[in-house]
Design an enzyme around this catalytic site. Structure first.
Site, mmCIF file in Angstrom:
data_model
loop_
_atom_site.group_PDB
_atom_site.id
_atom_site.type_symbol
_atom_site.label_atom_id
_atom_site.label_comp_id
_atom_site.label_asym_id
_atom_site.label_seq_id
_atom_site.Cartn_x
_atom_site.Cartn_y
_atom_site.Cartn_z
ATOM 1 N N ASP A 1 7.592 -4.184 21.041
ATOM 2 C CA ASP A 1 7.507 -3.451 22.178
ATOM 3 C C ASP A 1 6.081 -2.560 21.979
ATOM 4 O OD1 ASP A 1 7.993 -2.219 24.665
ATOM 5 O OD2 ASP A 1 9.730 -0.868 23.697
ATOM 6 N N SER B 1 9.579 3.049 16.869
ATOM 7 C CA SER B 1 11.022 2.688 16.733
ATOM 8 C C SER B 1 11.438 3.007 15.343
ATOM 9 C CB SER B 1 11.175 1.038 16.906
ATOM 10 O OG SER B 1 12.145 0.519 17.065
ATOM 11 N N THR B 2 11.966 1.845 14.448
ATOM 12 C CA THR B 2 12.260 2.117 13.203
ATOM 13 C C THR B 2 11.415 3.007 12.343
ATOM 14 O OG1 THR B 2 13.434 0.039 13.594
ATOM 15 C CG2 THR B 2 13.456 1.187 11.385
ATOM 16 N N HIS C 1 12.273 4.626 20.635
ATOM 17 C CA HIS C 1 13.722 3.752 20.472
ATOM 18 C C HIS C 1 14.656 4.478 19.894
ATOM 19 C CE1 HIS C 1 11.150 -0.436 21.005
ATOM 20 N NE2 HIS C 1 11.133 0.508 21.756
#
Length: 345
Positions: free
Chosen positions: A290, A165-166, A192
């Site tokens: 997640d 993600s990030t 993401h």
């Protein structure tokens, strides 16, 4: 940074209307303080030197001095987390340049009608500002692997599945640079990211590595030596093709608690069913949880589960969640990840 401390911010944006919209979003949160605004990257760097904000929010495309200019100079002079705002339909390649130069993350620009509406509550800027204020600024240099690897016979595992993600785009680029150019199993990634950026990201990665990188398509059979990115318009599942015995891509509208489109849990849980103890699951940097449930399924089936360590993660959220829950036994630094994966094979 403790949650009680006010986070100071600087907005860099050439549109007066957008500066007002962004100011209103930030001022609605009592934990965030707006120190000032600037109209382009050069003025943004000057204001950042003067005001020393905790986080900078910058437009990507501005006249004369753009977001890439700002990130490059900020990282050299006064390393500060930079959140980039970009219109999805244009110049997304530049966003990845800025992320590789050290930008924290990017968001689609807010729409004009966002103020004082439900949309403002759903727009994730303030959450991202808080994560950026807690993050570590780092530029990890990795040794690029231009070599073929001597794989003797068949590999011990059939697939590598990755969630990020990030901070993920930079981490994935660094990881793929470390993999041998003759990797004999597929790598399947859920990052993401807005759907329209994933196609550009796949093209960028395809140029970066000698391995073939593409966005997975419905009904497509997974092939060895390919790198697949889950698209952002649905959650991606893998399932066995009863006729060929191969593994096929399938999309589902099922909603997952932690994140949707693409859900890492969705991809990993289905991969665990398909590959069993012959797969490696890996969680990279990112906000949230997640992938934790997905890694638990992989571990329960006997597969290897790995998470990126805290020192090399931009945001140690998803890897920490996975490790603390017992879903993964091993934390590996990003710069050693490629070698570790190859050693598993």
């Amino acid at each position: 940074m403790s949650s009680s401390k006010t986070i100071s911010t600087l907005i860099v944006e050439d549109s007066a209307l957008m500066r007002i919209l962004l100011s209103d979003i930030l001022k609605a949160d009592p934990n965030i303080e707006l120190l000032g605004t600037a109209k382009n990257g050069k003025e943004g760097v000057e204001k950042a030197r003067l005001l020393e904000p905790d986080v900078i929010i910058s437009d990507m495309i501005m006249p004369d001095f753009d977001g890439v200019y700002l990130v490059e100079h900020i990282m050299k002079e006064i390393p500060t987390p930079v959140i980039l705002l970009s219109s999805l339909e244009k110049n997304d390649g530049l966003v990845f340049d800025a992320l590789q130069k050290g930008a924290f993350d990017f968001l689609d620009k807010p729409k004009d009608d966002i103020t004082n509406s439900i949309k403002a509550k759903n727009y994730p800027l303030t959450a991202l500002v808080k994560a950026a204020a807690e993050s570590k600024i780092k530029k990890i240099e990795v040794k690029e692997n231009k070599n073929s690897h001597a794989f003797h016979g068949t590999a011990a595992y059939t697939a590598i599945v990755i969630g990020a993600s990030t901070g993920g785009p930079g981490a994935i680029e660094n990881l793929l640079k470390q993999l041998p150019n003759n990797l004999i199993l597929p790598v399947i990634i859920a990052q993401h990211m807005p759907d329209s950026f994933i196609q550009s990201f796949a093209k960028r990665l395809d140029i970066l590595t000698e391995l073939k990188v593409k966005v997975a398509e419905s009904g497509e059979e997974i092939r060895p030596g390919y790198i697949y990115l889950a698209p952002g318009h649905a959650n991606m599942r893998l399932r066995k093709n009863p006729n060929t015995g191969g593994v096929v891509v399938h999309f589902t509208d099922k909603v997952f608690t932690e994140f949707n489109n693409p859900s890492i849990d969705c991809l990993m849980e289905s991969a665990a069913e398909v590959y069993g103890d012959r797969m490696i699951g890996l969680i990279l940097t990112g906000m949230g949880k997640d992938g934790t449930e997905g890694l638990k399924k992989i571990k329960a089936k006997g597969g290897i589960t790995i998470a990126q360590d805290e020192d090399t993660s931009v945001v140690y959220g998803m890897p920490k969640s996975a490790f603390d829950s017992g879903a993964t036994d091993r934390l590996v630094p990003l710069d050693q990840m490629g070698g570790y994966l190859v050693s598993c094979l």
